[in-house]
Scaffold this motif. Sequence first.
Motif, PDB file in Angstrom:
ATOM      1  N   CYS A 222       0.824  -1.192   0.000  1.00  0.00           N
ATOM      2  CA  CYS A 222       0.000   0.000   0.000  1.00  0.00           C
ATOM      3  C   CYS A 222       0.866   1.252   0.000  1.00  0.00           C
ATOM      4  CB  CYS A 222      -0.927   0.007   1.214  1.00  0.00           C
ATOM      5  SG  CYS A 222      -0.069   0.127   2.803  1.00  0.00           S
ATOM      6  N   TYR A 223       0.223   2.385  -0.170  1.00  0.00           N
ATOM      7  CA  TYR A 223       0.924   3.668  -0.097  1.00  0.00           C
ATOM      8  C   TYR A 223       1.459   3.877   1.316  1.00  0.00           C
ATOM      9  CZ  TYR A 223       1.237   8.662   0.967  1.00  0.00           C
ATOM     10  OH  TYR A 223       1.657   9.880   1.418  1.00  0.00           O
ATOM     11  N   GLU A 224       2.703   4.325   1.401  1.00  0.00           N
ATOM     12  CA  GLU A 224       3.285   4.650   2.703  1.00  0.00           C
ATOM     13  C   GLU A 224       4.328   5.735   2.542  1.00  0.00           C
ATOM     14  OE1 GLU A 224       5.473   2.590   6.585  1.00  0.00           O
ATOM     15  OE2 GLU A 224       5.145   1.439   4.756  1.00  0.00           O
ATOM     16  N   SER A 225       4.290   6.720   3.422  1.00  0.00           N
ATOM     17  CA  SER A 225       5.308   7.756   3.483  1.00  0.00           C
ATOM     18  C   SER A 225       5.811   7.791   4.915  1.00  0.00           C
ATOM     19  CB  SER A 225       4.727   9.114   3.091  1.00  0.00           C
ATOM     20  OG  SER A 225       5.732  10.123   3.114  1.00  0.00           O
ATOM     21  N   ALA A 226       7.133   7.723   5.105  1.00  0.00           N
ATOM     22  CA  ALA A 226       7.688   7.630   6.453  1.00  0.00           C
ATOM     23  C   ALA A 226       9.006   8.369   6.565  1.00  0.00           C
ATOM     24  CB  ALA A 226       7.881   6.165   6.846  1.00  0.00           C
ATOM     25  N   THR A 227       9.273   8.916   7.743  1.00  0.00           N
ATOM     26  CA  THR A 227      10.558   9.554   8.000  1.00  0.00           C
ATOM     27  C   THR A 227      11.594   8.489   8.328  1.00  0.00           C
ATOM     28  OG1 THR A 227       9.972   9.864  10.340  1.00  0.00           O
ATOM     29  CG2 THR A 227       9.572  11.707   8.848  1.00  0.00           C
ATOM     30  N   LYS A 228      12.828   8.752   7.957  1.00  0.00           N
ATOM     31  CA  LYS A 228      13.935   7.859   8.237  1.00  0.00           C
ATOM     32  C   LYS A 228      15.129   8.683   8.697  1.00  0.00           C
ATOM     33  CE  LYS A 228      11.936   4.037   6.949  1.00  0.00           C
ATOM     34  NZ  LYS A 228      11.698   2.919   7.882  1.00  0.00           N
TER      35      LYS A 228
END
Length: 297
Positions: free
Chosen positions: A136-142
């Motif tokens: 699925c769509y995912e946006s995350a900080t790293k």
Amino acid sequence: LLASLTLASTNAEWNEMGEKDLDFEVFITPVSDILKEGISVNNSKSAVIDQFGHVFGFTSNRYKPLSYADTVASQNEAIYDSGIDLRGMRVKWSKSSDGGRMKRYITFPSATIEPVVGDITQFGLELYNSYDSSYCYESATKAFRLWCLNGCTTPEHTYNSRRKHTTNISISGETAKLQLGIDAFYDSESRYQKWSRTPILKSSVERLFKKTLTAKEGGKFPYAVTSFDNLMVDWKNTERDMGSNAWSAYNVATAWATHAKPKRGGFKENLVRTRNAKVASMLKSDYWKELVDGTNV
């Protein structure tokens, strides 16, 4: 007819691409329109295709593709609205399965912390999306350690926005979450520094990994032996270079997550995200809290 269509390959090799390669339309069409009468694909009702009839995958009637171009534009707007320093920002694109999956990495060289002298960690973002329903769509900080480009997972998973392909994206919501992620990134520096000063024993590390990252039910052992052995080999090497401390244990855990190798036929990106979630869970566990508080040394 199915024979006249080009099905997405399962090639897992990532290829560099430019932004223009993301800007193409996809359509949802009834399976009955492209298959012979009486043929079904896992009881799917719809197919995801491009303008040339290329089939990315089969799905339910509720599926609504979040276009690559729209998700990228949404992430861009959230980045600009967050106020983060964009100087030197680097963007890398990847795709696989003939365009059925995409991944975007963004790093911000002007946004860094230094938990230990010479060990610089850089703020970054990742974006996942797919048309073949593989994830699925995912946006995350790293947070990327420049020493080994090892993606770090924050304990709180402060900014990890996931959407099924049945919902819309709120720009204001994404911006607010991103800002929290940026703040948490800078706040983490003092926590990492504390971990680097927290000595631990090998037996404590073994207990931590057995009870969290590799824990499982059933079988001869209550943990995944191969994964545990690999973790301890990495611990031996990391402990030699960085010392026997909680910061070393943390980096062994994140290396295990980000350098994951899936079984044949699996998706590395899904495995990495699953392991990152286990690292986040480990950092919230009583075993970790006891370790960093020094009560079990």
